[in-house]
Design a protein around this motif. Structure first.
Motif, PDB file in Angstrom:
ATOM      1  N   VAL A   1     -10.608  -0.984   1.843  1.00 26.93           N
ATOM      2  CA  VAL A   1     -10.039  -0.423   0.617  1.00 26.93           C
ATOM      3  C   VAL A   1      -9.005  -1.377   0.036  1.00 26.93           C
ATOM      4  CG1 VAL A   1      -8.793   1.552  -0.363  1.00 26.93           C
ATOM      5  CG2 VAL A   1     -10.408   1.897   1.517  1.00 26.93           C
ATOM      6  N   GLY A   2      -9.208  -1.777  -1.226  1.00 24.89           N
ATOM      7  CA  GLY A   2      -8.232  -2.639  -1.901  1.00 24.89           C
ATOM      8  C   GLY A   2      -8.405  -4.117  -1.628  1.00 24.89           C
ATOM      9  N   GLU A   3      -9.542  -4.501  -1.078  1.00 24.93           N
ATOM     10  CA  GLU A   3      -9.763  -5.922  -0.776  1.00 24.93           C
ATOM     11  C   GLU A   3      -9.971  -6.734  -2.059  1.00 24.93           C
ATOM     12  OE1 GLU A   3      -9.538  -7.781   1.705  1.00 24.93           O
ATOM     13  OE2 GLU A   3      -9.740  -6.607   3.534  1.00 24.93           O
TER      14      GLU A   3
ATOM     15  N   HIS B   1     -12.913  -2.218  -4.268  1.00 31.51           N
ATOM     16  CA  HIS B   1     -12.242  -3.465  -4.630  1.00 31.51           C
ATOM     17  C   HIS B   1     -11.223  -3.263  -5.743  1.00 31.51           C
ATOM     18  CE1 HIS B   1     -15.647  -6.228  -2.942  1.00 31.51           C
ATOM     19  NE2 HIS B   1     -14.938  -5.632  -2.007  1.00 31.51           N
ATOM     20  N   ARG B   2     -10.170  -4.056  -5.700  1.00 33.11           N
ATOM     21  CA  ARG B   2      -9.151  -4.013  -6.757  1.00 33.11           C
ATOM     22  C   ARG B   2      -9.698  -4.635  -8.047  1.00 33.11           C
ATOM     23  NH1 ARG B   2      -5.565  -8.737  -3.802  1.00 33.11           N
ATOM     24  NH2 ARG B   2      -6.322  -7.642  -1.964  1.00 33.11           N
ATOM     25  N   GLY B   3      -8.993  -4.443  -9.168  1.00 37.54           N
ATOM     26  CA  GLY B   3      -9.445  -4.896 -10.471  1.00 37.54           C
ATOM     27  C   GLY B   3      -9.237  -6.384 -10.714  1.00 37.54           C
TER      28      GLY B   3
ATOM     29  N   VAL C   1       0.845  -1.198   0.000  1.00 43.30           N
ATOM     30  CA  VAL C   1       0.000   0.000   0.000  1.00 43.30           C
ATOM     31  C   VAL C   1       0.883   1.252   0.000  1.00 43.30           C
ATOM     32  CG1 VAL C   1      -1.653   1.341   1.355  1.00 43.30           C
ATOM     33  CG2 VAL C   1      -1.944  -1.139   1.113  1.00 43.30           C
ATOM     34  N   VAL C   2       0.496   2.222  -0.813  1.00 41.29           N
ATOM     35  CA  VAL C   2       1.171   3.522  -0.849  1.00 41.29           C
ATOM     36  C   VAL C   2       0.127   4.588  -0.550  1.00 41.29           C
ATOM     37  CG1 VAL C   2       2.451   5.173  -2.269  1.00 41.29           C
ATOM     38  CG2 VAL C   2       2.848   2.711  -2.553  1.00 41.29           C
TER      39      VAL C   2
ATOM     40  N   VAL D   1      -5.863  11.096   5.453  1.00 40.08           N
ATOM     41  CA  VAL D   1      -6.294  10.731   6.800  1.00 40.08           C
ATOM     42  C   VAL D   1      -7.135   9.454   6.723  1.00 40.08           C
ATOM     43  CG1 VAL D   1      -7.657  11.437   8.801  1.00 40.08           C
ATOM     44  CG2 VAL D   1      -6.289  13.125   7.559  1.00 40.08           C
ATOM     45  N   ILE D   2      -6.766   8.466   7.507  1.00 40.87           N
ATOM     46  CA  ILE D   2      -7.487   7.186   7.576  1.00 40.87           C
ATOM     47  C   ILE D   2      -8.078   7.073   8.976  1.00 40.87           C
ATOM     48  CG2 ILE D   2      -7.374   4.703   7.213  1.00 40.87           C
ATOM     49  CD1 ILE D   2      -6.474   6.304   4.763  1.00 40.87           C
ATOM     50  N   ALA D   3      -9.416   7.028   9.073  1.00 39.50           N
ATOM     51  CA  ALA D   3     -10.056   6.960  10.388  1.00 39.50           C
ATOM     52  C   ALA D   3      -9.973   5.550  10.962  1.00 39.50           C
ATOM     53  CB  ALA D   3     -11.504   7.425  10.290  1.00 39.50           C
ATOM     54  N   SER D   4     -10.436   5.391  12.175  1.00 36.81           N
ATOM     55  CA  SER D   4     -10.248   4.161  12.939  1.00 36.81           C
ATOM     56  C   SER D   4     -10.878   2.932  12.292  1.00 36.81           C
ATOM     57  CB  SER D   4     -10.830   4.336  14.343  1.00 36.81           C
ATOM     58  OG  SER D   4     -12.235   4.409  14.284  1.00 36.81           O
ATOM     59  N   HIS D   5     -10.327   1.772  12.584  1.00 36.31           N
ATOM     60  CA  HIS D   5     -10.859   0.468  12.219  1.00 36.31           C
ATOM     61  C   HIS D   5     -10.913   0.242  10.702  1.00 36.31           C
ATOM     62  CE1 HIS D   5     -12.406   1.194  16.313  1.00 36.31           C
ATOM     63  NE2 HIS D   5     -12.296  -0.124  16.468  1.00 36.31           N
ATOM     64  N   SER D   6     -10.124   0.935   9.945  1.00 41.85           N
ATOM     65  CA  SER D   6     -10.105   0.755   8.493  1.00 41.85           C
ATOM     66  C   SER D   6      -9.047  -0.255   8.083  1.00 41.85           C
ATOM     67  CB  SER D   6      -9.843   2.096   7.791  1.00 41.85           C
ATOM     68  OG  SER D   6     -10.914   2.991   8.019  1.00 41.85           O
ATOM     69  N   VAL D   7      -9.294  -0.907   6.942  1.00 40.94           N
ATOM     70  CA  VAL D   7      -8.351  -1.877   6.391  1.00 40.94           C
ATOM     71  C   VAL D   7      -8.015  -1.448   4.969  1.00 40.94           C
ATOM     72  CG1 VAL D   7      -7.991  -4.276   5.691  1.00 40.94           C
ATOM     73  CG2 VAL D   7      -9.249  -3.761   7.795  1.00 40.94           C
ATOM     74  N   ILE D   8      -6.720  -1.307   4.692  1.00 39.42           N
ATOM     75  CA  ILE D   8      -6.250  -0.974   3.342  1.00 39.42           C
ATOM     76  C   ILE D   8      -5.246  -2.038   2.959  1.00 39.42           C
ATOM     77  CG2 ILE D   8      -5.204   0.767   1.864  1.00 39.42           C
ATOM     78  CD1 ILE D   8      -6.119   2.877   3.808  1.00 39.42           C
ATOM     79  N   THR D   9      -5.524  -2.715   1.849  1.00 36.09           N
ATOM     80  CA  THR D   9      -4.721  -3.879   1.506  1.00 36.09           C
ATOM     81  C   THR D   9      -4.501  -3.950   0.007  1.00 36.09           C
ATOM     82  OG1 THR D   9      -4.551  -6.278   1.846  1.00 36.09           O
ATOM     83  CG2 THR D   9      -6.741  -5.414   1.324  1.00 36.09           C
TER      84      THR D   9
END
Length: 263
Positions: free
Chosen positions: A69-71, A100-102, A37-38, A44-52
């Motif tokens: 984000v990016g699941e 979702h990713r492509g 992830v870049v 700003v990313i708020a609490s309990h978020s997942v970026i993968t």
């Protein structure tokens, strides 16, 4: 791992090796940021978020709590290929949003432009392409391969069928289901969505000179009140191409439209 000394990461969050965080990035409590992830400066990313996944996020974006984000996408053909999600700058994403990713069967990437606003519980499916300055209301979703041009407006609780295109400054009224393409500046409403006039309050419409605004209105009349075929309307567009710059927006739309337009 490359984390700017000016980035802030809550002590309860997990940031894996291989993540890139720009200056003034803020990661709230209980987040998970996976390798690959870049995240650009000022986001700003708020609490309990997942970026993968292979997700690239630009600068000055805001993501609400519990964003995913990016699941892995929901396409059953997906077999773990290294597909991507690319998000531009200054986007505002509400709580519980999913991006979702492509897929390799599509364009291998989900692409989101700049200055967009996604409200709570918005879903953006795989291989979608979202332009700039769009707005999507609460609990609305884009299925896979949907394309939104600049300044599209989508209300709350709307569903956009896969492979649909929405042209520049098209507007979808709340609680509508879109199953075919929506031409530029057209308001669509209902289940299934039907044309309801011109989005003459859109910034893109108001920015046009008066003679071009009149052309947009005339094109709507030809589409929907004169019962002309698409080929006949295309011929009209071709005839006025050199005199009306806005015609390029319509030509691009029709060159790529494949599902037919709403009627």
């Amino acid at each position: 791992m490359s984390i700017s000394p000016l980035a802030r990461v809550a002590s309860s969050s997990v940031v894996e090796s291989g993540v890139v965080l720009g200056a003034h990035v803020s990661i709230g409590p209980y987040c998970v940021i996976s390798a690959g992830v870049v995240i650009g400066e000022g986001t700003v990313i708020a609490s309990h978020s997942v970026i993968t996944g292979l997700t690239t996020i630009g600068r000055d974006n805001i993501f609400g709590s519990y964003a995913s984000v990016g699941e892995v996408n929901q396409d059953l053909k997906y077999a773990g290929e290294p597909t991507t999600l690319v998000i531009g700058d200054r986007n505002h994403v509400g709580k519980h949003a999913t991006f979702h990713r492509g897929t390799v069967q599509g364009i291998s990437s989900t692409i989101i432009g700049n200055d967009n606003r996604f409200l709570n519980n918005v879903h953006v499916g795989h291989d979608c392409v979202v332009g700039d300055r769009t707005q999507i209301g609460d609990n609305s979703g884009l299925a896979g391969h949907v394309e939104l041009a600049d300044e599209v407006e989508i209300g709350f609780m709307c569903a956009i069928h896969q492979f649909c295109m929405l042209g520049t400054a098209a507007k979808v009224v709340s609680q509508s289901a879109v199953v075919q393409d929506v031409p530029p500046f057209v308001i669509a409403s209902g289940n299934r969505a039907a044309p309801q006039g011109i989005n003459n309050k859109a910034a893109a419409f108001l920015a046009l000179e008066l003679y071009q605004q009149i052309l947009v209105i005339q094109l709507y009349e030809r589409f929907y009140h004169q019962a002309l075929s698409i080929d006949e309307v295309k011929a009209t567009l071709k005839a006025g191409e050199s005199d009306y710059p806005i015609i390029a927006v319509y030509n691009e739309f029709f060159a790529r439209s494949a599902r037919g337009i709403i009627r």
